[in-house]
Design a protein around this motif. Sequence first.
Motif, short mmCIF file in Angstrom:
data_model
loop_
_atom_site.label_atom_id
_atom_site.label_comp_id
_atom_site.label_asym_id
_atom_site.label_seq_id
_atom_site.Cartn_x
_atom_site.Cartn_y
_atom_site.Cartn_z
N GLY A 111 0.81 -1.22 0.00
CA GLY A 111 0.00 0.00 0.00
C GLY A 111 0.84 1.27 0.00
N PHE A 112 1.89 1.31 0.83
CA PHE A 112 2.77 2.48 0.87
C PHE A 112 3.52 2.63 -0.46
N PHE A 113 3.95 1.50 -1.03
CA PHE A 113 4.66 1.56 -2.30
C PHE A 113 3.75 2.10 -3.41
N LEU A 114 2.49 1.64 -3.44
CA LEU A 114 1.55 2.13 -4.45
C LEU A 114 1.29 3.63 -4.29
N GLN A 115 1.27 4.10 -3.03
CA GLN A 115 1.11 5.55 -2.82
C GLN A 115 2.28 6.31 -3.42
N GLY A 116 3.48 5.76 -3.28
CA GLY A 116 4.66 6.40 -3.86
C GLY A 116 4.65 6.40 -5.37
N MET A 117 3.99 5.40 -5.96
CA MET A 117 3.93 5.30 -7.42
C MET A 117 2.77 6.08 -8.03
N SER A 118 1.83 6.51 -7.20
CA SER A 118 0.63 7.18 -7.72
C SER A 118 0.96 8.58 -8.22
N ARG A 119 0.36 8.91 -9.36
CA ARG A 119 0.57 10.24 -9.93
C ARG A 119 -0.76 10.95 -10.23
N SER A 120 -1.82 10.42 -9.67
CA SER A 120 -3.13 11.07 -9.80
C SER A 120 -3.87 10.92 -8.48
N MET A 122 -6.98 9.94 -7.84
CA MET A 122 -7.77 8.73 -7.70
C MET A 122 -6.89 7.51 -7.41
N TRP A 123 -5.76 7.42 -8.08
CA TRP A 123 -4.85 6.31 -7.82
C TRP A 123 -4.28 6.39 -6.42
N PHE A 124 -3.99 7.62 -5.97
CA PHE A 124 -3.47 7.78 -4.62
C PHE A 124 -4.52 7.37 -3.59
N MET A 125 -5.78 7.72 -3.83
CA MET A 125 -6.85 7.33 -2.93
C MET A 125 -6.99 5.81 -2.88
N PHE A 126 -6.88 5.19 -4.05
CA PHE A 126 -6.96 3.73 -4.11
C PHE A 126 -5.83 3.10 -3.28
N ALA A 127 -4.62 3.61 -3.44
CA ALA A 127 -3.47 3.09 -2.69
C ALA A 127 -3.63 3.35 -1.20
N ARG A 128 -4.21 4.49 -0.86
CA ARG A 128 -4.42 4.85 0.55
C ARG A 128 -5.40 3.87 1.20
N VAL A 129 -6.46 3.54 0.48
CA VAL A 129 -7.44 2.58 0.99
C VAL A 129 -6.81 1.20 1.14
#
Length: 230
Positions: A111-120, A122-129
Motif C-alpha cells: 500500500g505504501f509503495f503504491l502511494q509512492g507510485m501514484s501520480r493522480s 484517484m490512484w493515490f486514494m486507491f493506494a491509501r485505501v
Amino acid sequence: MTSIKTDKKEDIEMGGVKRDVPPTQVEVPLDFSSLMVVYLSVGIDMLGVSIILPVLPMLAKAYDVGSSELGFIFAAYGGAQMISMPLFGKLSDKIGRKRVTMISLAGSTIGFFLQGMSRSYMWFMFARVCAGLFGSTIPVASAYIADVTTSEERPRYLAGLSSVVALAFLIGPSIGGGLSQFTLYTPMFVSSGLAFGGLIMAFIYLKESPAYLRSQEKKKKEEEKEKEKK
C-alpha cells in the motif's frame, strides 16, 4: 519452562519474577523477545503511517484538488482501518497472530509503495485505501499480548503498546518532513521499506501465540474424536 496447568491459585517463579496463576489457567513463561517483536512490528507500521502525513497537503496541491479532497485523503486510511480491524482480529483467531501480523505488514508494504507510485488523485486514494485495509497490526498485537500475559500483567503491556504508537506519531512527521526535501513521494517509499523490514523481522523472530497453538491442538483432538465416532 514447559506449560503448567494448576488446580489452585499459586505463585510460579518465571525468569526470576513470581506470577500469580489463576485456577485452571495454563501458564507458560512470558516470552519478552516475542513481545518486543510485536511492539517493534506495530511501531514500524505506525511510523510508516506517520511519516507520510506531512506531505499530504502538498500532494493535494500537486494533484490540484481542494480541501474537501484533502480531507478524503486523510479519512480514507482510517475508514479502511475501521472496516478491516475487526475482520483481522477474527482472522487471527483462525490462522494465528503471527500470520495475520505478517499479512498486515505485507499489505502495508504494498500500500505504501503504491502511494509512492501514484501520480493522480484517484490512484493515490486507491493506494491509501489498500494501505488502510491492511493496517491492522494494533488489534492483532493487542490480542497477542492478551494471549501471553496474565490479567495482572496485561494493562502494563497494553499501555506499553499505546506508548509505542504515540512515539511513532511523535517522531514520524518530523522524519517525513525531512524526507520530503528530496521528493514528495520519498516518504512513501521509506514507509514501504520500513513495513517490509517489519515483515522480515516478524517472519524470523516472532513466535506464534501459545494460546493459538493450544486452541489448534484442542481443535485437532476434537476432530479426531469426531472421526473415531464415525
